[in-house]
Structures are given as C-alpha cells and as structure tokens.
Design an enzyme around this catalytic site. Structure first.
Site, PDB file in Angstrom:
ATOM      1  N   ASP A  17      -4.502 -22.404  31.895  1.00 43.21           N
ATOM      2  CA  ASP A  17      -5.043 -23.465  31.204  1.00 43.21           C
ATOM      3  C   ASP A  17      -5.760 -24.652  31.786  1.00 43.21           C
ATOM      4  O   ASP A  17      -5.338 -24.854  33.115  1.00 43.21           O
ATOM      5  CB  ASP A  17      -3.607 -23.899  30.381  1.00 43.21           C
ATOM      6  CG  ASP A  17      -3.984 -24.776  29.098  1.00 43.21           C
ATOM      7  OD1 ASP A  17      -5.262 -24.989  28.729  1.00 43.21           O
ATOM      8  OD2 ASP A  17      -2.997 -25.399  28.574  1.00 43.21           O
ATOM      9  N   ASN A  65      -7.826 -18.616  19.574  1.00 44.20           N
ATOM     10  CA  ASN A  65      -9.183 -19.164  20.204  1.00 44.20           C
ATOM     11  C   ASN A  65     -10.461 -18.923  19.369  1.00 44.20           C
ATOM     12  O   ASN A  65     -11.464 -19.587  19.899  1.00 44.20           O
ATOM     13  CB  ASN A  65      -9.265 -18.466  21.797  1.00 44.20           C
ATOM     14  CG  ASN A  65      -8.564 -18.938  22.705  1.00 44.20           C
ATOM     15  OD1 ASN A  65      -8.192 -18.320  23.830  1.00 44.20           O
ATOM     16  ND2 ASN A  65      -8.011 -20.087  22.550  1.00 44.20           N
TER      17      ASN A  65
HETATM   18  C1  FPP Z   1      -8.320 -22.535  29.053  1.00 46.92           C
HETATM   19  O1  FPP Z   1      -8.761 -23.552  29.353  1.00 46.92           O
HETATM   20  C2  FPP Z   1      -8.486 -21.358  29.274  1.00 46.92           C
HETATM   21  C3  FPP Z   1      -9.025 -20.278  28.398  1.00 46.92           C
HETATM   22  C4  FPP Z   1      -9.641 -20.630  27.063  1.00 46.92           C
HETATM   23  C5  FPP Z   1      -9.202 -18.697  28.656  1.00 46.92           C
HETATM   24  C6  FPP Z   1      -9.355 -18.357  30.235  1.00 46.92           C
HETATM   25  C7  FPP Z   1     -10.616 -17.973  30.338  1.00 46.92           C
HETATM   26  C8  FPP Z   1     -10.995 -18.097  31.695  1.00 46.92           C
HETATM   27  C9  FPP Z   1     -10.434 -18.517  32.980  1.00 46.92           C
HETATM   28  C10 FPP Z   1     -12.502 -17.665  31.754  1.00 46.92           C
HETATM   29  C11 FPP Z   1     -12.965 -16.571  31.449  1.00 46.92           C
HETATM   30  C12 FPP Z   1     -12.078 -15.307  31.935  1.00 46.92           C
HETATM   31  C13 FPP Z   1     -12.277 -14.317  32.167  1.00 46.92           C
HETATM   32  C14 FPP Z   1     -11.516 -13.137  32.477  1.00 46.92           C
HETATM   33  C15 FPP Z   1     -13.862 -13.796  32.397  1.00 46.92           C
HETATM   34  P1  FPP Z   1      -9.192 -24.503  28.220  1.00 46.92           P
HETATM   35  O2  FPP Z   1     -10.448 -24.362  27.597  1.00 46.92           O
HETATM   36  O3  FPP Z   1      -8.028 -24.309  27.078  1.00 46.92           O
HETATM   37  O4  FPP Z   1      -8.855 -25.990  29.062  1.00 46.92           O
HETATM   38  P2  FPP Z   1      -8.537 -27.240  28.141  1.00 46.92           P
HETATM   39  O5  FPP Z   1      -7.085 -27.003  27.592  1.00 46.92           O
HETATM   40  O6  FPP Z   1      -8.356 -28.182  29.469  1.00 46.92           O
HETATM   41  O7  FPP Z   1      -9.391 -27.590  27.240  1.00 46.92           O
END
Ligand code: FPP
Length: 243
Positions: A17, A65
């Site tokens: 996250d 998501n």
């Molecule tokens: C959280 O950050 C992460 C995600 C939505 C998913 C995880 C994705 C990755 C690490 C990149 C792609 C993964 C792969 C395996 C190719 P957020 O967007 O929720 O962060 P925030 O809460 O700060 O907005």
C-alpha cells in the site's frame, strides 16, 4: 541484523500500500508510483526467495480496486502484463513457481493470457511459490467456496455432517497454500482489507509506515526479525509452549 534462518516464516503475505501517496509526495502522478511499486515487488520477490521463504503472496488487485478511475485500472493491468513478460526469465533463474488467486475470468483477455503462460512456464519449478492475488477478495473466495459446497451437498456428493475445515479449505483459491505466518502491510494503514480471510487466522500482523515504493530488503528483514521475536501460542499458554 541477524535473522534466525531456522525460523524463517513459511508463508509471508503482503498488502502493498502507498504507491499513490508516495508519488504525490514526489510531485509525480500515480502511474509513477505504481511503476516504482513494481520495482519494489522485484526486490522483495528476489530477497524472499534468497531467504528461503517458501510462499510469498502479494495483494496486487482486489475485487474493490475496479472502483478506481478507469485509466488507473488500465495502467495497473498494462503494468502487470509488461512485468510478467519481463520477469519470466528471473523467475526461471530463481526456480520460482508462479501462481494466482482470485477470479481471473473478469480480467482483460491479454492479462489472462499472459498469466496462463507464466503459470505454465514456471509450473515445474520447485523453489518459492509466488502468488499474486488478482481480482481477489477474501469474502468472495469464501462465498464461491460455500456455493460449490452447497451444490455438492445438494447433489449428495458431500453430506452436511462432513463439512469441516478441511473440506472448506479444499474449495478455496488458496487451497494449495499453508496458513499465513506473517502478514505485512505498508503505508501506516492498519487494516486487513478483505485479504486472505481464512488463511490469516493465526498470522502475525506487521504494520510499517514505509510506503510500498520505498519498501526494500532491509525493511523485509526488519519485519521478519520482529516476527521471530514473537511467541506464537496458537491458543495455548506460554507455559505449555515452553514445557
Ligand atoms: C497500493 O497503492 C497498491 C496497489 C493498488 C496495488 C499494488 C500494485 C503494484 C505494487 C504495482 C503493480 C503490481 C504488479 C504485481 C505488476 P495505492 O494506489 O493504494 O496507494 P495509495 O493508498 O497511497 O493511493
């Protein structure tokens, strides 16, 4: 920091996250955050395999998501395909078996195709099992399991008296994974967010303020070190464990 290599958790799960917040703090867009997040994934996968972790499960895309802006969903799907293509060689070299959990049928065709190909190409590897949770939700996992069991009960394949934890487990996406030992969540949020509900029953929870794009090998060591100091009682008393 010295890790006890005889006490490495067998199943580590991670809620990655903070990509968006990290990017914002850099004055960049969310895409940049996710791209840097992929680099952190590469580091953590490699280091986990090196440490002898047998199962690493990463929450890449939840059933919730899909509510994100369409453009961000597209970006995440595109990144996933390009990362799979790029990482196949590394996975092969590191003897990693690639696996997924979640309902893949709702993912775009090209994503499904690349996932299937990566699974096939790595299925004979005997090292760490890397599981990506995609279109995964813990409640959805349990719901589809109960639905399948209900059908089997109706068709006299299973009798209601025989429904037990083993039978339920057999109907989960995570049926071939052991219980989670250590669950890590980055970015300071202290929530489960519908991840692996059945398998985290006795997991040790570890929360860190570090945002996912900055999470590196030494942060992983810190989490495991913290885990190794804990007493896992599984309902027993401390005295019983030490007897
Ligand atoms: C959280 O950050 C992460 C995600 C939505 C998913 C995880 C994705 C990755 C690490 C990149 C792609 C993964 C792969 C395996 C190719 P957020 O967007 O929720 O962060 P925030 O809460 O700060 O907005």
């Amino acid at each position: 920091m010295n890790l006890d290599l005889s006490k490495i958790p067998s199943h580590v799960a991670v809620i990655m996250d903070g990509n968006g917040r990290w990017a914002k703090a850099q004055g960049k867009n969310r895409l940049f955050g996710h791209k840097t997040g992929v680099k952190a994934v590469q580091k953590i996968v490699q280091e986990s395999a090196r440490l002898g972790i047998k199962n690493l499960t990463l929450y890449a895309f939840s059933t919730e998501n899909w509510k994100r802006p369409e453009q961000e969903v597209t970006i995440l799907m595109t990144l996933l395909v390009s990362s799979l293509k790029k990482e196949l060689k590394q996975m092969t070299e590191n003897n990693i078996l690639f696996n997924t959990i979640g309902d893949l049928s709702k993912l775009p065709g090209p994503v499904q195709k690349e996932l299937k190909y990566t699974i096939e190409q790595t299925q004979n590897n005997s090292g760490m099992k890397l599981t990506l949770a995609l279109n995964y939700g813990g409640k959805e996992e349990l719901t589809q399991a109960f639905k399948e069991i209900a059908h089997k009960v109706k068709n006299n394949i299973i009798s209601p008296e025989n429904v037990d934890e083993t039978i339920i487990n057999k109907h989960l996406y995570t049926r071939n994974l052991p219980d989670v030992d250590l669950l890590i969540r980055t970015s300071g949020e202290e929530r489960i967010s519908n991840f692996l509900l059945w398998k985290i029953a006795y997991a040790e929870l570890y929360f860190t303020e570090i945002l996912w794009p900055e999470f590196n090998e030494s942060h992983l060591h810190l989490a495991i070190h913290n885990y190794q100091k804990r007493e896992r009682r599984f309902g027993k008393t401390s005295e019983q464990l030490n007897a």
